[in-house]
Design an enzyme around this catalytic site. Sequence first.
Site, PDB file in Angstrom:
ATOM      1  N   SER A  96       0.817  -1.214   0.000  1.00 32.30           N
ATOM      2  CA  SER A  96       0.000   0.000   0.000  1.00 32.30           C
ATOM      3  C   SER A  96       0.850   1.263   0.000  1.00 32.30           C
ATOM      4  O   SER A  96       0.498   2.255  -0.653  1.00 32.30           O
ATOM      5  CB  SER A  96      -0.936   0.006   1.215  1.00 32.30           C
ATOM      6  OG  SER A  96      -1.866  -1.051   1.143  1.00 32.30           O
ATOM      7  N   ASP A 107       1.222  -0.026   8.222  1.00 25.91           N
ATOM      8  CA  ASP A 107       2.631  -0.392   8.302  1.00 25.91           C
ATOM      9  C   ASP A 107       3.330  -0.130   6.966  1.00 25.91           C
ATOM     10  O   ASP A 107       2.690   0.190   5.962  1.00 25.91           O
ATOM     11  CB  ASP A 107       2.803  -1.849   8.731  1.00 25.91           C
ATOM     12  CG  ASP A 107       2.122  -2.812   7.762  1.00 25.91           C
ATOM     13  OD1 ASP A 107       1.611  -2.358   6.727  1.00 25.91           O
ATOM     14  OD2 ASP A 107       2.107  -4.020   8.046  1.00 25.91           O
ATOM     15  N   ASP A 109       5.548  -2.018   4.228  1.00 23.62           N
ATOM     16  CA  ASP A 109       6.103  -3.258   3.687  1.00 23.62           C
ATOM     17  C   ASP A 109       7.368  -2.908   2.918  1.00 23.62           C
ATOM     18  O   ASP A 109       7.350  -2.046   2.026  1.00 23.62           O
ATOM     19  CB  ASP A 109       5.095  -3.924   2.750  1.00 23.62           C
ATOM     20  CG  ASP A 109       3.826  -4.342   3.473  1.00 23.62           C
ATOM     21  OD1 ASP A 109       3.936  -4.951   4.540  1.00 23.62           O
ATOM     22  OD2 ASP A 109       2.723  -4.044   2.971  1.00 23.62           O
ATOM     23  N   ASP A 161       7.426  -4.062   8.220  1.00 23.36           N
ATOM     24  CA  ASP A 161       7.617  -5.461   7.838  1.00 23.36           C
ATOM     25  C   ASP A 161       8.804  -5.493   6.880  1.00 23.36           C
ATOM     26  O   ASP A 161       8.750  -4.885   5.807  1.00 23.36           O
ATOM     27  CB  ASP A 161       6.377  -6.022   7.139  1.00 23.36           C
ATOM     28  CG  ASP A 161       5.202  -6.183   8.083  1.00 23.36           C
ATOM     29  OD1 ASP A 161       5.384  -6.013   9.297  1.00 23.36           O
ATOM     30  OD2 ASP A 161       4.089  -6.464   7.600  1.00 23.36           O
ATOM     31  N   LYS A 222     -10.855  -0.025  -1.090  1.00 20.08           N
ATOM     32  CA  LYS A 222     -10.342  -0.648   0.131  1.00 20.08           C
ATOM     33  C   LYS A 222     -11.233  -0.338   1.328  1.00 20.08           C
ATOM     34  O   LYS A 222     -11.517  -1.230   2.145  1.00 20.08           O
ATOM     35  CB  LYS A 222      -8.909  -0.181   0.399  1.00 20.08           C
ATOM     36  CG  LYS A 222      -7.872  -0.759  -0.561  1.00 20.08           C
ATOM     37  CD  LYS A 222      -6.474  -0.263  -0.239  1.00 20.08           C
ATOM     38  CE  LYS A 222      -5.990  -0.772   1.090  1.00 20.08           C
ATOM     39  NZ  LYS A 222      -4.576  -0.409   1.360  1.00 20.08           N
ATOM     40  N   TYR A 231     -12.269  -8.292   2.617  1.00 15.49           N
ATOM     41  CA  TYR A 231     -10.866  -7.883   2.496  1.00 15.49           C
ATOM     42  C   TYR A 231     -10.026  -8.783   3.397  1.00 15.49           C
ATOM     43  O   TYR A 231      -9.782  -8.469   4.552  1.00 15.49           O
ATOM     44  CB  TYR A 231     -10.704  -6.414   2.906  1.00 15.49           C
ATOM     45  CG  TYR A 231      -9.362  -5.805   2.568  1.00 15.49           C
ATOM     46  CD1 TYR A 231      -9.192  -5.033   1.433  1.00 15.49           C
ATOM     47  CD2 TYR A 231      -8.259  -5.988   3.401  1.00 15.49           C
ATOM     48  CE1 TYR A 231      -7.966  -4.450   1.129  1.00 15.49           C
ATOM     49  CE2 TYR A 231      -7.031  -5.428   3.102  1.00 15.49           C
ATOM     50  CZ  TYR A 231      -6.896  -4.658   1.965  1.00 15.49           C
ATOM     51  OH  TYR A 231      -5.673  -4.095   1.662  1.00 15.49           O
TER      52      TYR A 231
END
Length: 527
Positions: A96, A107, A109, A161, A222, A231
């Site tokens: 995202s 978060d 990624d 992450d 979303k 989702y």
Amino acid sequence: MSSASSAATTATKIYGVSQPISLAQPTPKDLSLTCSLLQELKSFGSFEEKEETTKRIQVLQFLNATVKKWIQSISATRLPNGKFFEAGGQVVSFGSYRLGVHSSGGDIDSVVIAPRQVTRSDFFTSLKDILLRNPNVKNLNAVEKAFVPIMTFEFAGVDVDLLFARLDLAVIPEKIDLTDDNLLKNMDQESVRSLNGVRVAEKLLQLVPNRESFCMTLRAIKVWAKSHGVYSNAMGFFGGITWALLVARTCQLYPNASPSRLVQKVFYVFSTWNYPSPIVLCMPTRERPDMLTLDNLCWGRNHADRFHLMPIITPAFPEQNSTHNVSRSTMEVIKKEMADALVICNDVFEGKCDWKHLFEELNFYSQYKHFVVLKLDAKKEETENSYGGFLESRLRVLVGAFERNRGIKLAHLNPKKCQPTSKAQSLWFIGLEFDEVVKNMDLTREIDNFKWNLNVQAKQIPGFEDVELDISYVKRSQLIKYLPAAELKKGRFHVAKGSSDDNKENAGVLKRKCDNPMSSVVSKKRC
């Protein structure tokens, strides 16, 4: 067609595998509804404040500098003359955040791109030690043996992450093209999987005609998908990348449309799509005999691929189906929700309602009369978190067992985890729709087999001994024993077409039972 319009069509760049459906420009109404859509998304917290964005950039800059220094120190000791050249390396974001649709509190990624002299063992030892020594790093958790090995941690309040990909290069150029398929040669499988998110995100952004319209449309989709319980890739619905692929394909089909119109067209195109015809953004890669192992992973190469129900294919080699977890029940739920959303979007354009009706949370408990409830009790919150994730990744197996029961028409798993009393206790609900001829239903075999297999797998994982999982059948009138009345009355109640009076009555029954808890105290039937 006039010569002027014909020339305009010829000059328009074609994105995707087909001609666009429409090249129409936005109308004043489309633009007005886009403005109101933007305001509605802001009210749902779909955008983060400038200060939070700045902090994310600072976190990535720190990680990038730390990784470069770490890679350089390893290269200096392992390569001849390693002290005299820059080995490079970098931290690259995906998901995202890379697509530009992250929301407040989300978060980051990211993946470490390292040269061949740096190993995954180094990542989980020396780099991990460097991060642990930093006072800004908290709650670091390393999972080296996962399908996609990962480190998760919080840095200055931002969740990160972090994956690891090792390229067969001695030096990582600053401006490396990670979409180049040749980089995958001689790469281990864990690195290929770790790099896949970056490659898919980069390829996807190259294939949309207008990134700004794509981003705003995806934000809206979303918010809608999360509020309507569709989702979650792990539980058999669509994950973030799948919704991004659908929005990207819609942008290709309507390259000049405004975000408000694109939201409507997402539901129009894919609620009427001829599944299982695959949805693709670009032509698949030609066969790569020089990378045979990866080539065999491409969707369509294997016999099992023909059994996928709603194939939506990623655009980067090796192209794969992002919806392999979708089951018969989740497919029906997704298609129904998209069809209902299309009706609401049409009403928005006709001025009968506004965007908040599209994003309004749907009341899951009003849709079914029968449920299976899974109750997880753990002694510690940390144990609940780890076992809960372990359980959620396997719940679709239980749904599949219910689907094979001829007396069950639909098994609808609610992906929302409920914690009404404490963080150490969690609840999940599966709504069941029985066949009309069914008088009695015995689910003992399906539940016992699922629990047995779950226990066998859990015994191999340390720390899972102090948990208790109860799986029971309950009627809708008994839900008050598990959830507070406010939760049971939350959101828009489901009213089926063709029998509105009956369903309104059902909704009324649920509301009355919530208002009067004593009326719902019924003996629980154990499966």
